[in-house]
Structure formats: structure tokens, C-alpha cells
Scaffold this motif. Structure first.
Motif, PDB file in Angstrom:
ATOM      1  N   ASN A  33      52.440  43.526  29.435  1.00 19.43           N
ATOM      2  CA  ASN A  33      51.179  43.082  30.011  1.00 19.43           C
ATOM      3  C   ASN A  33      50.421  42.139  29.097  1.00 19.43           C
ATOM      4  OD1 ASN A  33      50.412  43.657  32.613  1.00 19.43           O
ATOM      5  ND2 ASN A  33      49.960  45.778  32.176  1.00 19.43           N
ATOM      6  N   SER A  34      50.736  42.152  27.807  1.00 19.11           N
ATOM      7  CA  SER A  34      49.928  41.395  26.856  1.00 19.11           C
ATOM      8  C   SER A  34      50.580  40.110  26.366  1.00 19.11           C
ATOM      9  CB  SER A  34      49.571  42.280  25.653  1.00 19.11           C
ATOM     10  OG  SER A  34      50.728  42.762  25.012  1.00 19.11           O
ATOM     11  N   ASN A  37      49.305  36.724  27.526  1.00 16.06           N
ATOM     12  CA  ASN A  37      48.005  36.278  27.027  1.00 16.06           C
ATOM     13  C   ASN A  37      48.154  35.087  26.087  1.00 16.06           C
ATOM     14  OD1 ASN A  37      45.709  36.058  25.182  1.00 16.06           O
ATOM     15  ND2 ASN A  37      44.971  37.980  26.030  1.00 16.06           N
ATOM     16  N   TYR A  40      50.959  31.993  27.474  1.00 17.75           N
ATOM     17  CA  TYR A  40      50.757  31.499  28.840  1.00 17.75           C
ATOM     18  C   TYR A  40      51.195  30.050  29.012  1.00 17.75           C
ATOM     19  CZ  TYR A  40      46.437  29.126  27.298  1.00 17.75           C
ATOM     20  OH  TYR A  40      45.527  28.305  26.676  1.00 17.75           O
ATOM     21  N   SER A  70      47.301  33.948  38.318  1.00 17.29           N
ATOM     22  CA  SER A  70      46.534  35.171  38.540  1.00 17.29           C
ATOM     23  C   SER A  70      47.363  36.173  39.347  1.00 17.29           C
ATOM     24  CB  SER A  70      45.227  34.861  39.281  1.00 17.29           C
ATOM     25  OG  SER A  70      44.421  36.005  39.396  1.00 17.29           O
ATOM     26  N   LEU A  73      50.121  37.708  37.060  1.00 18.89           N
ATOM     27  CA  LEU A  73      49.579  38.738  36.171  1.00 18.89           C
ATOM     28  C   LEU A  73      49.224  40.004  36.936  1.00 18.89           C
ATOM     29  CD1 LEU A  73      47.182  36.582  33.929  1.00 18.89           C
ATOM     30  CD2 LEU A  73      49.466  37.443  33.336  1.00 18.89           C
ATOM     31  N   ASN A  74      48.574  39.854  38.075  1.00 20.57           N
ATOM     32  CA  ASN A  74      47.976  41.011  38.742  1.00 20.57           C
ATOM     33  C   ASN A  74      48.870  41.686  39.760  1.00 20.57           C
ATOM     34  OD1 ASN A  74      45.078  41.145  37.683  1.00 20.57           O
ATOM     35  ND2 ASN A  74      45.318  38.979  38.164  1.00 20.57           N
ATOM     36  N   TRP A  76      51.095  43.222  38.794  1.00 23.18           N
ATOM     37  CA  TRP A  76      51.328  44.443  38.027  1.00 23.18           C
ATOM     38  C   TRP A  76      50.590  45.626  38.656  1.00 23.18           C
ATOM     39  CZ3 TRP A  76      54.346  45.266  33.693  1.00 23.18           C
ATOM     40  CH2 TRP A  76      54.203  46.522  33.088  1.00 23.18           C
ATOM     41  N   ARG A 130      57.983  42.125  37.002  1.00 27.46           N
ATOM     42  CA  ARG A 130      56.695  42.733  36.672  1.00 27.46           C
ATOM     43  C   ARG A 130      56.351  43.839  37.679  1.00 27.46           C
ATOM     44  NH1 ARG A 130      53.230  41.011  33.113  1.00 27.46           N
ATOM     45  NH2 ARG A 130      51.374  41.494  34.348  1.00 27.46           N
ATOM     46  N   TRP A 295      41.451  44.863  30.870  1.00 28.36           N
ATOM     47  CA  TRP A 295      42.577  44.121  31.443  1.00 28.36           C
ATOM     48  C   TRP A 295      42.314  42.618  31.535  1.00 28.36           C
ATOM     49  CZ3 TRP A 295      46.968  46.115  30.895  1.00 28.36           C
ATOM     50  CH2 TRP A 295      47.134  47.496  30.982  1.00 28.36           C
ATOM     51  N   TYR A 299      44.615  40.062  29.358  1.00 27.95           N
ATOM     52  CA  TYR A 299      45.328  38.983  30.041  1.00 27.95           C
ATOM     53  C   TYR A 299      44.845  37.590  29.640  1.00 27.95           C
ATOM     54  CZ  TYR A 299      47.526  42.134  33.483  1.00 27.95           C
ATOM     55  OH  TYR A 299      48.280  43.092  34.100  1.00 27.95           O
ATOM     56  N   SER A 427      40.535  42.085  37.996  1.00 25.95           N
ATOM     57  CA  SER A 427      41.353  41.175  37.183  1.00 25.95           C
ATOM     58  C   SER A 427      41.819  39.971  37.988  1.00 25.95           C
ATOM     59  CB  SER A 427      42.569  41.926  36.623  1.00 25.95           C
ATOM     60  OG  SER A 427      42.172  42.918  35.719  1.00 25.95           O
TER      61      SER A 427
END
Length: 470
Positions: A33-34, A37, A40, A70, A73-74, A76, A130, A295, A299, A427
Motif C-alpha cells: 500500500n505504501s 507513494n 508513483y 486514484s 490505489l483505492n 484496495w 491489488r 491512508w 498514499y 481516500s
């Protein structure tokens, strides 16, 4: 192997076992998840390059990419919600240990998909990876908290549960660090492939473990197996029979038919129609709502800081934030069983929210005085310290200390489901709102909900330290 790994009452060995198991199990959620960041830009090149190769000459537009990234990432949280929702079925029917095994095998599959997606430049496969990994995280985190709470003595319960969150923060720090350009940020196959090894370690550690004594005694009504499990984790002792008798008090709280597992739908109905269970759900949801800000920052902190700092410095500041978060979580381990959970959660929760206000204020004052921009980094570090020292770890395990064994898995999963929905909603819109309205968007998204929850917890949260639920 079973004999070698058994803590058998050795406190140091028990803590090491819990720490290694937690680190390996939490690795997908923290690391995977990180690393987007700080890496990217590499993912942007991969995604746009893929679409250029398919005939879209200039790749995605800036606006289209903002929403696409977005979603990447989300997604997840969608899988995490699904995994969290089905957790009670697995934990209550198969047990805590088997649930962890299933989750870790799912994490291994997700890691392989992630590696394949960047090797062959297929961003859609990265989204699927993911989603798959997040299902495993939804299952594993809930199962892991139950496992740690039930396998360890009451006086160690807070420490081992705190270690669980500390290892999550550690893997998050590792992800942000590895995602930096001069480490693995420009080598996506290596960056994503690392997650395969912890999944294998988690499976290898879980296999020889015993099921928790509480599950065996209360849910399976198998006193002999529960006694063996108790000896595996806490050692042979003349007091073990009394410990089992004390556990049965918790069983009696559920009524005469407590030896039957609660069906999922019936259990959900029972939670919302029973006052003390409903209150436990609301308290747990309020506690986790305070943590929602972690979060978007995990992110997007590099993205946020890049507006006022060079990209390399923005990456370093993001790493400094998560490193401060991790160090604070290690310090928090020494305090969690010495001070009231309630005071730590509410006090540091208020400081955590205050740090977001400082970040907003610093950003607004930059046009008037440029050096105030460094206040953003200071506020970010303060956010990490207050989160790691108390807010994050306690918020994630407080629900399990409020609920009897019979309903614990369902109530905890409902709380995690609610939190996952809120995490996804907030998020997902944070980056577009930040792009359109600036840092003031943090007020309705992050600050005001946290303040309302902290006020509610101040009036209604009971103390749980060193106390069984009965």
C-alpha cells in the motif's frame, strides 16, 4: 518444528513469535500500500507507456490519470471490504489459524500477479493484483488480531496487539523507503516482487502453530485441545485448569446455546439489536474513524509535498514521516500496559487531529511567508508520531476487548467493514478534491469527523486495560 517454535511460557519467545508472524502477515497491507507513494512516477510511466503502446498516442490526460491512479490505489479498499466481510465465516468455522493460512496463500498469489503486471506492463493486471492482495489483507488482519488476543495472557494482550500494528507501520516504512527513486523506485519488478518472500514466511510460520485456546474451548468445546494449546503458548502450569475455567465465564455471557457458532446474517442482526454489542460496534467504528487520515497520507504525501518541495525532498520527507511513525510505535509498546487505553487513544487522537490542522495552516500561510512550508513537514512528522505511539495500534484492537468471544469476530469484522468503506470513500476523493480545492478539503474529509468521534469516545469509551470483557 512445533517444539522449536512453541513459546511454552517464555515471554521473549512469545513476543518474538507474535512480532515475526505479525510482520509477515501484515507485509502485503503495509508494503504494497505504501510503495506507490514514492514510486508513483514510475507507475505513471508504466501505465501511460502501456496505453501509448496500444495506440493512444499521448497516453492518458492529466485529469484522466488522476482519476485512474486514484482508482488503482483505492481498489484496495474494495477487496479489503470483501475480505473483512467474509472473515467471521472463516474464523468462526475454520478457526483463527486456518483463516490466517488461507489469507497468506491469497497474499502469495497476489504478489505473483503484481510482479507479472509490471514485467509485462499490464496495468489492469496490477489492479487485479491489488484487489487480490487486499482480500487477503482484509482476512488476515482481522484473523491476526483475534489470534493474538486469544493466544496470549491478559496482561500481554495489549503489548502483542500493539506489536501487530507496529509491524504494520514498519512494513509501511519499508514500502515508502523502497519506493524511493535511488532504492527500488525505478525497478518495478524488484519493488513488487519483494512481497513474495514475506508471504512464504507467513505460511511457514503459521503451519506449526496451535489453534487458540479460547477458540478450542469456547467455540469447539474441546477442553483437552484447549489445554494443549495453552501449554504450547503459555507453558505447562498448575494454574492452566483455572485459566480454562475463567475462559468459560466468557462463554456463559453468550447464553445457554453459546456452544453453537453464530450464523453470519443472524450474528449481524444480533449485533444491531443487542445494546452492548451495538455500543461496542459504534465505539470501535468511532475509534477507527480517527485513523482514516493515515491512508490518504500514506498514499499521497509525496504528491502533496511536491507542490512546495523538490521531488527528492518530498520523497525524503514522506520517508521521515513514516519512520517517525514506526519509532513512535516502538516506544508505545512500553506504555500500552502501563497507562489507560482510553487516555492514550483520546489524548493522542486529539494531538493527531491537531497536527492535520497545523498542516492546513502552514499550507495557507506559504504565500505570505515561504519558510512556513517547512511547517508542513513538521506537522506530517507530528501526525506520524501521534498515530504510531497510540492512535493507530489501540484503535485497531480496542473492539476485540469490548466484545465476548461468541460475537467478537462478527463485531470486529463489522467495525473493520465500516472503516474500510470510510477509508475507500475518503481516500478515493482526497486527490481530486485536493487538486480542485486545495488543502482546505482536509477539513470536511479528515478533521471534522475525527473531532466528532473523539468527543463521543470521551463520553462513552470504557477502560479495557488488564480487564477481561466479563
Amino acid at each position: 518444528v512445533e517444539t522449536a517454535i512453541a513459546p511454552a511460557g517464555n515471554r521473549v519467545k512469545l513476543l518474538i513469535l507474535c512480532a515475526v508472524l505479525s510482520a509477515a502477515t501484515n507485509f502485503p497491507e503495509g508494503y504494497c500500500n505504501s510503495y506507490p507513494n514514492t514510486s508513483y512516477k514510475s507507475f505513471q510511466y508504466m501505465i501511460n507507456g502501456s496505453y501509448v503502446g496500444r495506440g493512444l498516442e499521448e497516453g492518458l490526460s492529466d485529469e484522466a490519470y488522476t482519476w485512474y491512479w486514484s482508482f488503482v490505489l483505492n481498489i484496495w479498499f474494495v477487496g479489503d471490504l470483501l475480505g473483512t466481510f467474509v472473515t467471521p465465516y472463516f474464523t468462526d468455522n475454520l478457526g483463527r489459524k486456518k483463516s490466517l493460512l488461507i489469507a497468506n496463500f491469497c497474499a502469495l498469489f497476489g504478489a505473483i500477479l503484481s510482479l507479472s503486471s509490471v514485467l509485462f506492463s499490464i496495468p489492469e493486471l496490477f489492479i487485479i493484483s491489488r484487489f487480490t492482495t487486499s482480500i487477503s489483507s482484509g482476512m488476515s488482519f482481522g484473523g491476526l488480531i483475534l489470534f493474538l488476543q486469544e493466544a496470549t495472557p491478559t496482561h500481554e494482550r495489549g503489548i502483542t496487539s500493539f506489536v501487530c500494528e507496529s509491524t504494520f507501520i514498519m512494513t509501511t516504512a519499508l514500502g515508502i523507503g523502497c519506493g524511493m527513486d535511488y532504492i527500488f523506485g525505478q525497478n518495478l519488478p524488484l519493488l513488487t516482487g519483494i512481497a513474495i518472500l514475506p508471504a512464504l514466511i507467513a505460511i511457514a510460520i503459521t503451519l506449526p502453530l496451535f489453534e487458540t485456546p479460547k477458540f478450542l474451548l469456547i467455540s469447539r468445546n474441546d477442553r483437552d485441545a484447549a489445554l494443549k494449546s495453552l501449554e504450547f503458548y503459555r507453558g505447562a502450569s498448575a494454574e492452566n485448569e483455572q485459566v480454562l475455567d475463567d475462559m468459560l465465564i466468557e462463554k456463559e455471557m453468550g447464553g445457554p446455546d453459546d456452544n453453537i457458532e453464530v450464523a453470519l446474517i443472524a450474528g449481524i442482526i444480533e449485533v444491531f439489536t443487542t445494546r452492548h454489542l451495538r455500543m461496542a460496534f459504534i465505539l470501535g467504528a468511532a475509534a477507527l474513524q480517527i485513523t482514516v487520515g493515515i491512508w490518504p497520507i500514506v498514499y499521497l504525501s509525496t504528491d502533496f509535498l511536491a507542490a512546495n518541495f523538490p521531488p527528492e525532498l518530498a520523497q525524503l520527507a514522506s520517508f521521515g514521516f513514516i519512520l517517525a511513525d514506526f519509532v513512535a510505535s516502538l516506544l508505545g509498546i512500553a506504555f500500552v500496559e502501563r497507562y489507560n487505553r482510553r487516555s492514550l487513544l483520546i489524548g493522542f487522537g486529539a494531538a493527531n487531529t491537531f497536527s492535520l490542522c497545523l498542516y492546513i495552516l502552514a499550507d495557507l500561510l506559504i504565500p505570505l511567508w515561504q519558510p512556513i512550508r517547512w511547517g508542513q513537514i513538521g506537522a506530517l512528522v507530528l501526525f506520524g508520531i501521534t498515530y504510531g505511539f497510540a492512535v493507530g495500534p489501540i484503535a485497531f484492537f480496542i473492539t476485540s476487548e469490548l466484545v465476548p468471544q461468541r460475537n467478537r469476530s462478527i463485531v470486529q469484522s463489522l467495525v473493520f467493514c465500516f472503516s474500510t468503506i470510510m477509508n475507500f470513500a475518503i481516500s478515493f476523493v482526497t486527490l481530486p478534491c485536493y487538486t480542485s480545492f486545495g488543502v482546505l478539503s482536509f477539513l470536511p474529509l479528515l478533521v471534522i469527523p475525527a473531532v466528532l468521534c473523539e468527543i463521543f469516545l470521551f463520553f462513552y469509551l470504557p477502560e479495557t486495560r488488564a480487564r477481561e470483557v466479563n
